[in-house]
Design a protein around this motif. Structure first.
Motif, PDB file in Angstrom:
ATOM      1  N   TRP A   2       0.864  -1.167   0.000  1.00 47.60           N
ATOM      2  CA  TRP A   2       0.000   0.000   0.000  1.00 47.60           C
ATOM      3  C   TRP A   2       0.905   1.222   0.000  1.00 47.60           C
ATOM      4  CZ3 TRP A   2      -4.725  -0.367   3.808  1.00 47.60           C
ATOM      5  CH2 TRP A   2      -5.542  -1.445   3.419  1.00 47.60           C
ATOM      6  N   ASP A  23      -3.005   3.520  -5.907  1.00 48.13           N
ATOM      7  CA  ASP A  23      -3.497   2.213  -6.343  1.00 48.13           C
ATOM      8  C   ASP A  23      -3.927   2.342  -7.801  1.00 48.13           C
ATOM      9  OD1 ASP A  23      -5.825   3.722  -6.108  1.00 48.13           O
ATOM     10  OD2 ASP A  23      -6.786   2.400  -4.660  1.00 48.13           O
ATOM     11  N   ASN A  30      -5.491  -3.479  -4.870  1.00 50.53           N
ATOM     12  CA  ASN A  30      -5.047  -2.997  -6.173  1.00 50.53           C
ATOM     13  C   ASN A  30      -3.809  -2.106  -6.088  1.00 50.53           C
ATOM     14  OD1 ASN A  30      -7.216  -4.295  -7.554  1.00 50.53           O
ATOM     15  ND2 ASN A  30      -8.558  -2.706  -6.741  1.00 50.53           N
ATOM     16  N   TYR A  31      -2.910  -2.456  -5.191  1.00 57.25           N
ATOM     17  CA  TYR A  31      -1.653  -1.731  -5.021  1.00 57.25           C
ATOM     18  C   TYR A  31      -0.519  -2.539  -5.658  1.00 57.25           C
ATOM     19  CZ  TYR A  31      -3.981   1.248  -1.564  1.00 57.25           C
ATOM     20  OH  TYR A  31      -4.814   2.137  -0.922  1.00 57.25           O
TER      21      TYR A  31
END
Length: 185
Positions: free
Chosen positions: A50, A94, A106-107
């Motif tokens: 993240w 992201d 979605n990182y």
């Protein structure tokens, strides 16, 4: 007219996690887009990371956390311990930063060498609209923000004192591994 911002990203929690993550970030703000480029080295390998900019909604100048922020002296600076100097999580890096949906999968994921690069072109109007909805202003004030990179493998033993749960994600996902002050270039 475009404005460029950069951040030198330095490691945080390196002694505790066994890697000294570092890298660079570049932000180019044009009239209608924000171009983001982040490249990281020596992060925990094969791990989703993240990454966000953090700051204070009132415009106070955010600073990077150091081991001095380890207020419970457990050897880790966790996400809540960064907040007094860095503020809150604001914009994710992201697959859709302008949606400001922080907890997701979605990182970027680092390779087996702990390297990853991230590039995104974000529609500035959509990002400013969402930013205003959440924080009451549409001024991103990048020069008053810091960038954090998070994430360690589930196999890393964390003391029970390490906090940072966000939704169904635990402290392994949110533990800061690197940080940098965003500055005008």
């Amino acid at each position: 007219m475009s404005q460029k911002y950069v951040a030198k990203i330095v490691s945080l929690n390196a002694a505790a996690i066994g890697t000294k993550a570092h890298g660079t970030a570049e932000f180019i703000q044009n009239d209608d887009t924000l171009e983001i480029k982040i490249e990281m080295f020596d992060t925990p390998a094969n791990t989703q990371h993240w990454e966000h900019f953090h700051g204070f909604p009132d415009g106070k100048d955010a600073q990077i956390a150091t081991m001095d922020q380890d207020v419970n002296h457990d050897g880790f600076v966790d996400l809540p311990e960064t907040e007094p100097v860095s503020g809150t999580t604001m914009v994710p890096f992201d697959d859709a930063p302008h949606q400001m949906n922080i907890p997701n999968d979605n990182y970027p994921v680092s390779d087996e060498h702990g390297h990853f690069s991230y590039q995104m072109r974000v529609p500035l109007a959509a990002l400013r609209k969402k930013f205003k909805e959440v924080f009451g202003t549409d001024d991103l004030q990048l020069e008053k923000r810091v960038i954090y990179v998070h994430g360690v493998p589930e196999s890393l033993q964390l003391p029970k004192t390490v906090a940072g749960e966000v939704g169904s994600y635990d402290a392994h996902v949110t533990l800061p591994i690197a940080v940098g002050k965003i500055e005008k270039d």
